[in-house]
Write a protein that holds these residues in place. Sequence first.
Motif, PDB file in Angstrom:
ATOM      1  N   VAL A  53      11.392  20.293  44.198  1.00 19.50           N
ATOM      2  CA  VAL A  53      10.022  20.810  43.181  1.00 19.50           C
ATOM      3  C   VAL A  53       9.637  21.955  43.985  1.00 19.50           C
ATOM      4  CG1 VAL A  53       7.889  20.886  42.336  1.00 19.50           C
ATOM      5  CG2 VAL A  53       9.033  18.486  42.275  1.00 19.50           C
ATOM      6  N   LEU A  54       9.338  22.150  44.735  1.00 20.92           N
ATOM      7  CA  LEU A  54       9.078  23.568  45.979  1.00 20.92           C
ATOM      8  C   LEU A  54      10.499  24.180  46.062  1.00 20.92           C
ATOM      9  CD1 LEU A  54       7.096  21.718  48.969  1.00 20.92           C
ATOM     10  CD2 LEU A  54       6.003  23.304  46.909  1.00 20.92           C
ATOM     11  N   ALA A  55      11.324  23.665  46.062  1.00 19.11           N
ATOM     12  CA  ALA A  55      12.573  24.597  45.902  1.00 19.11           C
ATOM     13  C   ALA A  55      12.630  25.058  45.018  1.00 19.11           C
ATOM     14  CB  ALA A  55      14.041  24.184  46.558  1.00 19.11           C
ATOM     15  N   GLU A  56      12.625  24.102  43.513  1.00 23.03           N
ATOM     16  CA  GLU A  56      12.729  24.976  42.021  1.00 23.03           C
ATOM     17  C   GLU A  56      11.961  26.307  41.448  1.00 23.03           C
ATOM     18  OE1 GLU A  56      13.466  23.252  37.626  1.00 23.03           O
ATOM     19  OE2 GLU A  56      12.275  21.953  39.205  1.00 23.03           O
ATOM     20  N   LEU A  57      10.503  25.524  42.441  1.00 22.96           N
ATOM     21  CA  LEU A  57       9.678  26.781  41.973  1.00 22.96           C
ATOM     22  C   LEU A  57       9.925  27.985  42.799  1.00 22.96           C
ATOM     23  CD1 LEU A  57       6.062  24.521  42.555  1.00 22.96           C
ATOM     24  CD2 LEU A  57       7.176  25.558  39.862  1.00 22.96           C
ATOM     25  N   ALA A  58      10.494  28.295  44.181  1.00 25.82           N
ATOM     26  CA  ALA A  58      11.053  29.161  44.370  1.00 25.82           C
ATOM     27  C   ALA A  58      11.598  29.826  43.997  1.00 25.82           C
ATOM     28  CB  ALA A  58      11.534  28.620  46.227  1.00 25.82           C
ATOM     29  N   HIS A  59      12.743  29.116  43.186  1.00 28.21           N
ATOM     30  CA  HIS A  59      13.385  29.576  42.736  1.00 28.21           C
ATOM     31  C   HIS A  59      13.226  30.532  41.328  1.00 28.21           C
ATOM     32  CE1 HIS A  59      17.130  29.160  45.297  1.00 28.21           C
ATOM     33  NE2 HIS A  59      16.965  27.830  44.434  1.00 28.21           N
ATOM     34  N   ARG A  60      12.543  29.540  40.705  1.00 31.16           N
ATOM     35  CA  ARG A  60      11.873  30.293  39.747  1.00 31.16           C
ATOM     36  C   ARG A  60      10.839  30.991  39.409  1.00 31.16           C
ATOM     37  NH1 ARG A  60      11.106  28.696  34.448  1.00 31.16           N
ATOM     38  NH2 ARG A  60      12.099  26.625  34.565  1.00 31.16           N
ATOM     39  N   TRP A  61      10.084  31.483  41.017  1.00 32.00           N
ATOM     40  CA  TRP A  61       8.727  32.575  41.548  1.00 32.00           C
ATOM     41  C   TRP A  61       9.817  33.460  41.935  1.00 32.00           C
ATOM     42  CZ3 TRP A  61       4.742  34.345  39.948  1.00 32.00           C
ATOM     43  CH2 TRP A  61       3.902  35.012  40.623  1.00 32.00           C
ATOM     44  N   GLY A  62      11.523  33.645  42.507  1.00 32.88           N
ATOM     45  CA  GLY A  62      12.098  34.779  43.018  1.00 32.88           C
ATOM     46  C   GLY A  62      11.583  34.896  44.222  1.00 32.88           C
ATOM     47  N   THR A  63      11.689  33.579  45.088  1.00 35.69           N
ATOM     48  CA  THR A  63      11.737  34.004  46.596  1.00 35.69           C
ATOM     49  C   THR A  63      12.406  32.565  47.828  1.00 35.69           C
ATOM     50  OG1 THR A  63       9.921  34.018  48.161  1.00 35.69           O
ATOM     51  CG2 THR A  63       9.325  32.318  46.623  1.00 35.69           C
ATOM     52  N   ASP A  64      12.338  33.104  48.697  1.00 37.51           N
ATOM     53  CA  ASP A  64      13.624  32.048  49.539  1.00 37.51           C
ATOM     54  C   ASP A  64      12.281  30.898  49.405  1.00 37.51           C
ATOM     55  OD1 ASP A  64      15.439  31.122  50.773  1.00 37.51           O
ATOM     56  OD2 ASP A  64      14.872  32.488  52.256  1.00 37.51           O
ATOM     57  N   PRO A  65      13.055  29.902  49.836  1.00 36.96           N
ATOM     58  CA  PRO A  65      11.890  28.876  49.809  1.00 36.96           C
ATOM     59  C   PRO A  65      12.142  27.807  51.380  1.00 36.96           C
ATOM     60  CG  PRO A  65      14.168  27.604  48.489  1.00 36.96           C
ATOM     61  CD  PRO A  65      14.446  28.938  48.658  1.00 36.96           C
ATOM     62  N   ARG A  66      11.408  28.810  52.379  1.00 37.92           N
ATOM     63  CA  ARG A  66      12.191  29.486  53.584  1.00 37.92           C
ATOM     64  C   ARG A  66      11.114  28.764  54.190  1.00 37.92           C
ATOM     65  NH1 ARG A  66      10.759  32.919  56.999  1.00 37.92           N
ATOM     66  NH2 ARG A  66      10.113  34.580  55.068  1.00 37.92           N
TER      67      ARG A  66
END
Length: 392
Positions: free
Chosen positions: A151-164
């Motif tokens: 979910v965190l990775a998906e939200l990062a992609h939706r927000w437009g940021t790198d899931p790091r």
Amino acid sequence: MTPLVHAEQAVLGAVFLDPGQLGRLADWLRPEHFERPVHAALYAAMLKLRSQDHPATNSAGDGPVPLAWVTDTVQEATHHVPGLTAVFPHLLVSACPRPENAPVYGRMVLEGAIHRSVALHADRLHQAALTDRRNGTAEETAHHAQVLSDVLAELAHRWGTDPRPVSPPDSVAPQFVPPQPVADQALANEEFLLGCLASRPDQLMDVVRWLRPDDFAEPGHQQIYRALGALHHRGEPIDQLTVLWEAQRRGALVDNTLDAERVRHLCDPLAGGGAAEYVGEQLVTASLARTATSAAQQVRALAVQEALAPGQLIGYALHALGPLDDLRRRWCIARGTEPGSALSDQRASPTSAQVEAARSRSLPHRPDTDCPPPPAPATRHLARPAHRSVPS
């Protein structure tokens, strides 16, 4: 009324005033991102009418909005929210400062949805970990930990940021939560495992790949396991005396973590004779549930901090889950399984337009000076208000 509710009202009011704004939102803002059910129902109705090529959504935006756009949207939304009247859209319109800023208002709605989603999945992980701790299992904990990571990775992609993963500063880091008491049976398993390894050091080869000192709940047991691992790594003999000497060299006797009699008792060759691999798997299982409890509390504490931007929240939450991810991987190795991804098949990279819209900043769009002023209100039409001047 919270700023988030104002943002939900503003984005809906903007689309009522200018249905063309829906084209700047539909790719990345979803009905489930709205907190209030009535707002979610109205936005879902707008998306449905747009998919059905409603005439209002195909207009160039240079004329009055047909009243049918309002009545059709309300009628569609009443299928999910009974009792909705045509008065409510006018309240939303009055809450919209500038219709052209719809993507910015939508970004605020998405930001609130990210915080709620992270908090929700952290709560689910916490409850699963508590249940698994009572039952001596970890399957549900591992599942919800994977879901939260995805979910965190998906939200990062939706927000437009790198899931790091990013380590939070001290001013943001959650306060330390005292660990919960460890069951007597868990401590007994740790003592039994140490006895097995001390009496049959060859069994260390079966567990060293996936069992770590931190998997032991008792600090003294952690030190003895470190001593056993160090002796095994150097190829030195392992018995009561060598383990005691290694523990002393590591300072375990100086800080009162251990005493000589306890070390000798735990490493008594007569104290253990079972299968270390089986008991070690039980330790990793307990450690996974225990670590998940702490990680979920940290993520939940971060999610309720409304001052955190979504990118910060996601990075800090991934950092809090770091030890849990490693432990989940080792737990799978101990059981002979492979960790999976619950949402990897469902997640897709966002389009460039999605990312651009989601990362819009709170800067008002400059109106085109060549555009004619908005028309005067009509009897059967919902008119756009004139743009308000921005004070200098």
